[in-house]
Design an enzyme around this catalytic site. Structure first.
Site, PDB file in Angstrom:
ATOM      1  N   GLU A   1      -1.795  -1.115   3.876  1.00 49.30           N
ATOM      2  CA  GLU A   1      -1.921  -2.529   4.256  1.00 49.30           C
ATOM      3  C   GLU A   1      -0.769  -2.979   5.159  1.00 49.30           C
ATOM      4  OE1 GLU A   1      -1.910  -1.232   1.263  1.00 49.30           O
ATOM      5  OE2 GLU A   1      -3.556  -1.979   0.036  1.00 49.30           O
TER       6      GLU A   1
ATOM      7  N   CYS B   1       2.671  -5.284  -0.201  1.00 52.68           N
ATOM      8  CA  CYS B   1       1.541  -5.512   0.705  1.00 52.68           C
ATOM      9  C   CYS B   1       0.960  -6.908   0.550  1.00 52.68           C
ATOM     10  CB  CYS B   1       0.472  -4.453   0.456  1.00 52.68           C
ATOM     11  SG  CYS B   1       1.065  -2.789   0.848  1.00 52.68           S
TER      12      CYS B   1
END
Lengths: 159, 159
Positions: free
Chosen positions: A55, A86
């Site tokens: 991510e 993330c």
């Protein structure tokens, strides 16, 4: 708006870890206006970067491609529910929605934990707390007056 | 063990933002065995990287320099209390203690907020919650079975 082809692309990126030494099976894509604008794969061990998660890499890739740090209106597709690094990066970049495949709990039951990092659910519980309430990462304030003076100086200079 | 010279170095790094367009006045150093092993400055706007905060950059720099993702036993000095991305990255890298100058609240009172990211205290409150409890970054599960099957496949292949 959800489009399954992007979720399949996130899983395909994750699957590329099967053939990349040092990669882990976590992939993500950032989608804006119906197009992929960033992609990422967890290559933390290969790059010696504990923040190289699918991510974060996808957010960084999208920002470089679009020459911005503001991904408002973009959506992120990821093969596995993101960790706290993330989630925080996605919120701070303005990602408006995310779609994920496996949950953190499901992933933890299948993938043997590395020595580092600590379990994602423990990290989340810790990160949500003020500095003086955490049991991990104990913190002390030092030279606060000098640090504050610098912030004032920087703001003054930009006026 | 706290050593003031490292805190002064973190503030000095932050002060370098006075002369670097696109940098913000937040600097950090990672110290291990009495030596600086990584340094960082917030250059998110310059690098188009919303994760380019002083602490994340210092952790990345230290990991690259030491060829590891495990900074257990290292300490981090930062000019300002870290945001959630940085706290999570520090915990996940195993940083054992941190020293900071200004608090998040003090910084927020002095430095005008950029359009992005959202306020650090709001992000912290959000990041600490499970995916289905957050008001920011709404999330949906998609193709869970395929994502889980891939995790199993990856674990099998590494046996």
């Amino acid at each position: 708006m959800y489009d399954e082809k992007f979720m399949r692309r996130a899983i395909e990126l994750a699957a590329s870890a099967l053939d990349i030494p040092g990669a882990r099976p976590y992939g993500a894509v950032v989608v804006k206006d119906g197009k992929v604008v960033g992609e990422g794969l967890n290559e933390s061990a290969k790059k010696f970067d504990p923040t190289s998660h699918g991510e974060v890499e996808a957010v960084r890739d999208a920002c470089r491609n679009l020459k911005t740090t503001d991904l408002s209106g973009a959506e992120l597709y990821t093969s596995c529910e993101p960790c706290s690094v993330c989630v925080a990066a996605m919120i701070m970049a303005g990602i408006s929605r995310m779609y994920y495949g496996a949950s953190l709990q499901q992933s933890a039951r299948i993938v043997p934990p590395p020595k580092m990092p600590p379990p994602a659910l423990l990290v989340r519980e810790q990160v949500g707390q003020p500095a003086d309430s955490r049991s991990m990462l104990p913190a002390e304030v030092k030279l606060g007056d000098e640090a504050i003076a610098l912030l004032r100086q920087w703001v003054e200079k930009r006026k």
